[in-house]
Motif scaffolding. Structure first.
Motif, short mmCIF file in Angstrom:
data_model
loop_
_atom_site.label_atom_id
_atom_site.label_comp_id
_atom_site.label_asym_id
_atom_site.label_seq_id
_atom_site.Cartn_x
_atom_site.Cartn_y
_atom_site.Cartn_z
N LEU A 57 58.71 104.44 -63.33
CA LEU A 57 58.37 105.78 -62.85
C LEU A 57 57.10 105.76 -61.99
O LEU A 57 57.01 106.48 -60.99
N CYS B 280 57.73 107.09 -58.53
CA CYS B 280 57.42 108.53 -58.56
C CYS B 280 55.94 108.83 -58.63
O CYS B 280 55.55 110.00 -58.55
N ALA C 62 54.60 111.32 -63.00
CA ALA C 62 55.93 111.34 -63.63
C ALA C 62 55.97 110.81 -65.06
O ALA C 62 56.54 111.46 -65.95
N PRO C 63 55.40 109.62 -65.38
CA PRO C 63 55.54 109.11 -66.74
C PRO C 63 54.90 110.01 -67.78
O PRO C 63 55.43 110.17 -68.89
N LEU D 204 54.35 113.35 -67.56
CA LEU D 204 55.15 114.57 -67.72
C LEU D 204 56.34 114.32 -68.63
O LEU D 204 56.67 115.17 -69.49
N LEU D 205 56.99 113.19 -68.49
CA LEU D 205 58.14 112.86 -69.34
C LEU D 205 57.72 112.75 -70.80
O LEU D 205 58.37 113.31 -71.70
N ILE D 206 56.64 112.04 -71.05
CA ILE D 206 56.19 111.86 -72.44
C ILE D 206 55.75 113.19 -73.05
O ILE D 206 56.04 113.49 -74.21
N ALA E 234 56.88 116.17 -72.29
CA ALA E 234 58.10 116.94 -72.60
C ALA E 234 58.78 116.43 -73.86
O ALA E 234 59.25 117.22 -74.69
N CYS E 235 58.81 115.11 -74.05
CA CYS E 235 59.44 114.55 -75.26
C CYS E 235 58.69 114.98 -76.53
O CYS E 235 59.31 115.28 -77.55
#
Length: 525
Positions: A205, A209, A213-214, A216-218, A220-221
């Protein structure tokens, strides 16, 4: 039907409160040492709710450690790109561990007060917000604008991590009290899975990206995990629970507990050093973030794969706690080759050899962590503490405090030596720390200090009878209940251990530990 052991808490499955996922944590029989054991078939499998609880707690462990392992990979690159002095990298990592060290000792009070589910949900929500906020610092273009928010966010992030990791481990200990070391190993396996996925996914990512990006993903999880925790977990509090001062004093003075804490802290220094020193070292191979992320992933895959296996082994095999001293020796040998240290400089730098060393090193760290937690929990029970939410919170808090004291020291060492010396200097210091931890651990664990102290007091009493009281007879002390078996000689300890431990039988694959009559194991709200 569960195994009935009159006078002992059943270490297999027992449920006095059917329908509760934490029922086995509440199972205690009235004490009697002479009634026979009723042999019944062992329990079969786990309930659906227990598995759901394990899945939710495992997801929390995986996602939070995906974040922890992604930051050491991408933050040094971003700091260098923005022209921020590299010493700030060590400060950003250290402040996270410092905040954990500040909060973790209070978990034994906080968790029973807030409750297991509330602690889990609120901390997961805070963690999600922290990672989303951390992603936003990419838009800062000045040194103060980048470093100051990063340090503040990481400090707050330490608070979320301390509460969430403690809550997750306490919940699985309450859910699987008979298999606490195995359940802890499963969680640590997902810790390793997070450490493996974090660099691999984060590296991809980040390359395609960018920095945002990395994280934001974590974030959200973790927010999704908070919702799952609210739906799946039961609220357990223990406002009326507290270990007696005598039991706490015994545990704090216990040589096995002290030794495990020391070795855990030394292993934490290794991980803290990796946060600031490993990525710059791998960057010298000039293979790019994808290959670096793969090396990180392979290294932490060892931890993820071996932690559950060690937990399974320690549940099936009774091992003397002194075998934990093997761990720091293996870690030191790996560092000697990984550097390599100056006397072994003829080995040279080889990426495949470094990867193998990192794999073996993390296998040894998994051995230390799981063995330490298993020993510390057994010692707490052995000292007369009860298997309730307050005891589990106390042991988990002590365990993670030891780790993150080390993780507060490690980044400072790694950051300073990387910026001013070389990776060989980092490896040399790490080898010295591991051998020093082994030596101190051996002194603490292998010497019968109680015998030595009794002899010394006896001699001093003969010379200064007015000033020094005579040592207490250990046999009389045991009868009066005023001594801990953990501070007696090895022979005395084995004799006392047999008084509280029943060996395995054909229908009961694990032994059973006698508990004192409990006040309460907590309330389910």
């Amino acid at each position: 039907m569960a195994t009935v052991m009159t006078g002992y808490r059943d270490v297999d499955e027992a449920s006095n409160y059917p329908g509760s996922s934490y029922a086995r944590a509440l199972s205690v029989r009235s004490p009697s040492l002479h009634e026979p054991l009723e042999e019944t078939p062992p329990p079969k499998g786990y309930s659906r709710k227990e598995m759901f609880v394990l899945v939710v707690c495992s997801c929390s462990s995986m996602f939070m450690h995906m974040g922890l392992s992604t930051i050491p990979l991408v933050l040094p690159i971003e700091i260098t790109r923005k022209g921020v002095p590299y010493e700030f990298c060590g400060a950003i990592f250290s402040v996270f561990a410092i905040s954990i060290v500040i909060l973790e000792p209070f978990q034994a009070k906080i968790l029973p007060w807030i409750g297991t589910r509330n602690s889990f949900v609120y901390s997961a929500l805070l963690g999600g917000v922290c990672y989303v906020s951390f992603a936003m610092i990419d838009f800062a273009n000045t040194v103060p604008g980048f470093a100051t928010p990063a340090i503040i966010i990481r400090f707050v992030e330490g608070f979320y991590y301390a509460v969430l990791i403690t809550a997750s481990n306490v919940i699985v200990c309450l859910t699987f009290p008979d298999r606490a070391s195995f359940a802890f190993g499963v969680l640590e396996g997902f810790v390793g899975a997070g450490f493996t996925l974090g660099p691999a996914l984060g590296g991809v990512l980040f390359k395609f990206c960018g920095f945002v990006a990395p994280f934001l993903l974590i974030g959200a999880c973790l927010l999704v995990t908070a919702g799952l925790g609210y739906c799946a977990l039961e609220q357990i509090t223990g406002l009326n629970l507290a270990a007696r001062k005598k039991e706490k004093k015994r545990l704090i003075r216990d040589t096995a507990f002290i030794g495990c804490s020391l070795l855990t802290m030394a292993a934490g220094i290794v991980w803290g050093t990796f946060e600031t020193a490993l990525e710059p070292y791998l960057a010298t191979y000039e293979k790019g973030p994808l290959v670096e992320g793969l090396v990180f992933a392979i290294a932490y895959l060892a931890y993820g794969a071996m932690a559950p296996l060690w937990g399974f082994i320690f549940r099936k095999v009774e091992m003397d706690y002194r075998w934990i001293l093997v761990g720091p020796l293996v870690v030191a040998l790996c560092w000697m080759v990984l550097g390599p240290i100056p006397p072994l400089s003829f080995i040279g730098k080889r990426l495949w050899l470094d990867t193998v060393c990192l794999f073996v090193l993390n296998t040894a760290i998994a051995y230390i962590f799981v063995f330490s937690f298993d020993t510390m929990l057994k010692r707490a029970i052995f000292c007369g503490m009860e298997g309730d939410v307050a005891t589990y919170a106390l042991v988990v808090a002590g365990f993670f405090s030891s780790i993150y004291i080390g993780e507060a020291i490690g980044p400072i060492i790694g950051g300073y030596l990387t910026a001013n010396k070389s990776f060989q200097a980092v490896a040399t210091v790490a080898v010295f720390i591991q051998f020093a931890a082994f030596a101190l651990g051996a002194i603490i664990m292998l010497i019968a200090w109680n015998k030595i102290i009794r002899r010394l007091r006896r001699k001093l009493h003969q010379k200064f009878p007015r000033w020094v009281s005579p040592p207490e007879d250990p046999s009389v002390a045991r009868e009066s209940g005023e001594t801990s078996p953990l501070h007696s000689s090895i022979a005395d300890e084995e004799e006392e251990y047999m008084n509280i431990f029943q060996p395995p039988t054909p229908s009961r694959k694990t032994g059973a530990i006698r508990y004192l009559p409990p006040k309460s194991y907590g309330s389910i709200c």
